[in-house]
Design a protein around this motif. Structure first.
Motif, short mmCIF file in Angstrom:
data_model
loop_
_atom_site.label_atom_id
_atom_site.label_comp_id
_atom_site.label_asym_id
_atom_site.label_seq_id
_atom_site.Cartn_x
_atom_site.Cartn_y
_atom_site.Cartn_z
N GLY A 46 0.80 -1.22 0.00
CA GLY A 46 0.00 0.00 0.00
C GLY A 46 0.83 1.26 0.00
O GLY A 46 2.03 1.25 -0.29
N VAL A 47 0.18 2.37 0.30
CA VAL A 47 0.82 3.68 0.40
C VAL A 47 0.52 4.25 1.77
O VAL A 47 -0.45 3.88 2.42
N GLN A 48 1.36 5.17 2.21
CA GLN A 48 1.11 5.82 3.49
C GLN A 48 1.82 7.17 3.54
O GLN A 48 2.77 7.42 2.79
N THR A 49 1.34 8.03 4.42
CA THR A 49 1.96 9.33 4.67
C THR A 49 2.24 9.46 6.16
O THR A 49 1.68 8.73 6.98
N ALA A 50 3.12 10.42 6.50
CA ALA A 50 3.48 10.59 7.91
C ALA A 50 4.04 11.98 8.14
O ALA A 50 4.53 12.64 7.22
N ASP A 51 4.00 12.39 9.40
CA ASP A 51 4.67 13.59 9.90
C ASP A 51 4.42 14.82 9.03
O ASP A 51 5.34 15.49 8.56
N PRO A 52 3.14 15.17 8.80
CA PRO A 52 2.86 16.36 7.99
C PRO A 52 3.18 17.64 8.74
O PRO A 52 3.08 17.71 9.97
N THR A 53 3.59 18.66 8.00
CA THR A 53 3.72 20.02 8.54
C THR A 53 2.93 20.93 7.61
O THR A 53 2.19 20.46 6.75
N GLY A 54 3.09 22.24 7.77
CA GLY A 54 2.29 23.16 6.98
C GLY A 54 2.49 23.04 5.49
O GLY A 54 1.55 23.23 4.70
N ASP A 55 3.71 22.72 5.04
CA ASP A 55 3.97 22.71 3.60
C ASP A 55 4.68 21.46 3.11
O ASP A 55 5.20 21.43 2.00
N ARG A 56 4.68 20.38 3.92
CA ARG A 56 5.36 19.17 3.49
C ARG A 56 4.79 17.96 4.22
O ARG A 56 4.15 18.08 5.26
N CYS A 57 5.04 16.80 3.65
CA CYS A 57 4.57 15.56 4.25
C CYS A 57 5.38 14.41 3.67
O CYS A 57 5.75 14.43 2.49
N ASP A 233 -2.75 -6.63 5.64
CA ASP A 233 -4.15 -6.42 6.04
C ASP A 233 -4.75 -5.25 5.28
O ASP A 233 -4.23 -4.13 5.31
N GLU A 234 -5.86 -5.47 4.61
CA GLU A 234 -6.46 -4.43 3.78
C GLU A 234 -7.05 -3.29 4.62
O GLU A 234 -7.09 -2.14 4.16
N ASN A 235 -7.50 -3.57 5.84
CA ASN A 235 -8.00 -2.49 6.70
C ASN A 235 -6.89 -1.48 6.98
O ASN A 235 -7.11 -0.26 6.92
N LYS A 236 -5.70 -1.98 7.30
CA LYS A 236 -4.58 -1.09 7.60
C LYS A 236 -4.15 -0.33 6.37
O LYS A 236 -3.88 0.88 6.44
N ARG A 237 -4.05 -1.01 5.21
CA ARG A 237 -3.65 -0.31 4.00
C ARG A 237 -4.64 0.78 3.63
O ARG A 237 -4.26 1.88 3.23
N ARG A 238 -5.92 0.49 3.78
CA ARG A 238 -6.95 1.47 3.45
C ARG A 238 -6.82 2.70 4.37
O ARG A 238 -6.91 3.84 3.92
N PHE A 239 -6.60 2.45 5.63
CA PHE A 239 -6.47 3.54 6.61
C PHE A 239 -5.25 4.39 6.32
O PHE A 239 -5.32 5.63 6.29
N LEU A 240 -4.10 3.75 6.08
CA LEU A 240 -2.86 4.50 5.89
C LEU A 240 -2.87 5.31 4.59
O LEU A 240 -2.14 6.28 4.47
N ALA A 241 -3.68 4.90 3.63
CA ALA A 241 -3.79 5.68 2.39
C ALA A 241 -4.49 7.01 2.62
O ALA A 241 -4.37 7.93 1.80
N GLU A 242 -5.20 7.13 3.74
CA GLU A 242 -6.01 8.31 3.98
C GLU A 242 -5.63 9.10 5.22
O GLU A 242 -6.02 10.27 5.35
N VAL A 243 -4.91 8.49 6.14
CA VAL A 243 -4.63 9.13 7.43
C VAL A 243 -3.13 9.12 7.69
O VAL A 243 -2.53 8.04 7.81
N PRO A 244 -2.49 10.29 7.81
CA PRO A 244 -1.06 10.32 8.13
C PRO A 244 -0.77 9.65 9.48
O PRO A 244 -1.55 9.76 10.43
N LEU A 245 0.39 8.98 9.54
CA LEU A 245 0.78 8.21 10.70
C LEU A 245 1.91 8.91 11.44
O LEU A 245 2.90 9.32 10.85
N LEU A 246 1.74 9.05 12.74
CA LEU A 246 2.82 9.51 13.63
C LEU A 246 3.15 8.30 14.51
O LEU A 246 2.35 7.91 15.36
#
Length: 526
Positions: A46-57, A233-246
């Motif tokens: 899957g894909v995931q994002t993390a540690d967003p700030t005002g102009d980067r992620c 797990d597809e639940n985790k992949r679905r979540f991480l595609a939409e919600v940044p992780l710290l």
């Protein structure tokens, strides 16, 4: 529950944007991983994002072969005017994972992104795209929220398709949080999974078991395999595609109750140096998370995440710089009493003092006042794992460091500090009150504990009264039988919401179904 409003819905976007591959089911939810035919690079995690700030992620993805990560992002679901970026090569030395720091993002905006991989051996061959979205922190006050929990696939409870997999992630996704704080034990590297566990009603829990989950993790490949397992797990992949992780780490991410320099005697392991195990574990954690690695110290895991004028989050690390697990009764601070350690403690004090945000959330993987001592086979006799030492009087041992921090907060009139943690495998809302404490040199504050998200549930241990814990809510009975399975529903997460007009924080504790168990409304102090 409170959810943000989006033009076509968060799940609708994830389903519809992947090259038009929409079915009746996926129009309402993010699809499973699209791998295409075998000639194309696959994207198994899957894909995931993390540690967003005002102009980067930070953005992360994984291929199944040597290939280049290719990214597009836009502020609309049609990808009109999209920015295209040639990302890093994903090679075998990173287990084909790629991490990209998206920069130049507009603050307070919904960002839509699309990732694919270009085969390194044939530049004309691409994977199918995976899509996701997130919202950057803004400069204006607005409603925002986050979830928090920890403790994933532990105590023998792995991924059982009949149960629905890691379905806490799907429950949390319905709350549309701006981000998720994973408070440690993201993997259980020290706990292999059995193929079956017999439940009290005679039914069987059947784990999916991979080679990496069939033994304790001792190599970089095995630690990486623990992370890869959870991402099946597809639940985790679905979540991480939409919600940044710290994310932060705790003991089971390496080995139960570990500390630097430890030489253990656990017969399941050939590798006896915990420092070597933790080096492999740290690398695997960086490889398998969209972790923002800080240039001044590429091994540092503690960091702050500013989230607009209402919130700063301080992600701490109580594993890397701690002293050994001892009786925890030292009368003077020193290397044996370190928990944050001097450098991190100075960083945290400075960050809290300089913060202009209304709320300062300190994420600490271990709770403050619940005792964790030598019940565990692999801890030295008479030693303690956390802050608490079962002595209700003045601070001793690691408590000295915490007393120093709390005194600093009081002396500098730093308001609206809230702690969140996990580790103990139940949920609680605790008000720390100096009037109830053995140490009185601090201002009252709230601590919220949530977990496990998918692991065994336990009853509460003894409370140490040094910092005046007043337990306002506890999710389990004191006499709960140990290691209760996820099928009993005793899995917990927290959801904190900040009102964009009043800055009032409302913290709710929920079970795995999303049912609200407790609500705490906290007015901001000035």
């Amino acid at each position: 529950m409170t959810a943000r409003s989006f033009p076509i819905g968060r799940r609708g976007f994830i389903a519809g944007a992947a090259a038009g591959l929409v079915t009746a089911r996926s129009a309402l939810a993010a699809p499973g991983i699209i791998t295409g035919d075998a000639s194309r690079p696959g994207m198994p995690s899957g894909v995931q994002t993390a540690d967003p700030t005002g102009d980067r992620c930070m953005l992360w993805c994984r291929s199944d072969r040597p290939s280049r990560m290719m990214v597009e992002w836009a502020t609309n679901e049609r990808f009109a005017g999209a920015v295209s970026i040639d990302g890093p090569l994903a090679l075998q030395d990173s287990d084909f994972t790629g991490r990209l720091d998206l920069t130049g993002l507009p603050p307070g905006a919904d960002i839509f992104y699309r990732v694919r991989f270009q085969d390194a051996t044939d530049v004309n061959v691409f994977s199918e795209p995976l899509t996701g979205r997130f919202r950057t922190p803004g400069t204006e006050r607005r409603n925002l929220s986050f979830c928090f929990s920890g403790d994933e696939t532990g105590q023998g409870w792995g991924i059982d398709p009949a149960f629905g997999g890691l379905k806490m992630y799907d429950t949390m996704l319905a709350f549309a949080p701006d981000f998720f704080i994973h408070s440690g034990d993201q993997i259980y590297a020290d706990q292999p999974l059995p193929t079956e566990v017999k439940l009290a009603d005679g039914k069987l829990w059947r784990n999916i078991v991979t080679p990496a989950k069939s033994k304790v993790a001792e190599t970089l490949t095995e630690f990486r395999g623990n992370y890869a397992y959870n991402l099946t797990d597809e639940n985790k992949r679905r979540f991480l595609a939409e919600v940044p992780l710290l994310v932060q780490w705790d003991d089971h991410d390496v080995k139960n109750n570990w500390f630097p320099g430890q030489i253990h005697d656990d017969s399941r392991y050939k590798v006896k140096s915990v420092s070597l195990l933790s080096a492999y574990a740290r690398r695997a954690m960086f490889d398998y998370n969209a972790f923002r690695i800080l240039g001044e110290d590429p091994e540092r895991t503690y960091r702050s995440v500013p989230y607009g004028p209402s919130l700063d989050v301080f992600m701490t690390d109580v594993r890397s710089q701690r002293g050994p697990n001892t009786r925890n009764r030292q009368g003077e601070p020193g290397s044996a009493t370190a928990f944050f350690g001097p450098a991190q403690l100075a960083w945290l004090k400075r960050g809290l003092k300089e913060s202009k945000a209304v709320w300062k959330v300190v994420a600490c993987s271990l709770p403050i006042s619940y005792v964790n001592d030598d019940y565990n086979t692999y801890m030295p006799k008479g030693s303690f794992e956390g802050w608490a030492n079962r002595d209700d009087g003045a601070p001793l041992g690691r408590e000295l460091e915490l007393a120093d921090l709390l005194s600093f907060i009081k002396e500098n009139r730093i308001r609206n500090v809230v702690w969140v943690s996990a580790d103990v495998h139940f949920a609680a809302a605790i008000r720390h009150e100096p009037s109830r404490a053995g140490f009185t040199g601090f201002d009252p504050f709230w601590e919220f504990i949530a977990g496990p998200m998918h692991a065994g549930t336990y009853g509460p241990s003894t409370l140490d009264l040094t910092f005046g814990p007043d337990v306002r809510y506890l999710s389990v009975p004191a006499d709960l039988a140990q290691n209760r399975p996820p099928t009993e529903g005793l899995q917990f997460f927290g959801h904190a919401a900040i009102d964009g007009q009043t800055d009032v924080m409302t913290v709710r504790l929920h079970d795995i179904t999303g049912k609200e168990l407790n609500r705490t409304v906290i007015e901001p102090e000035v």
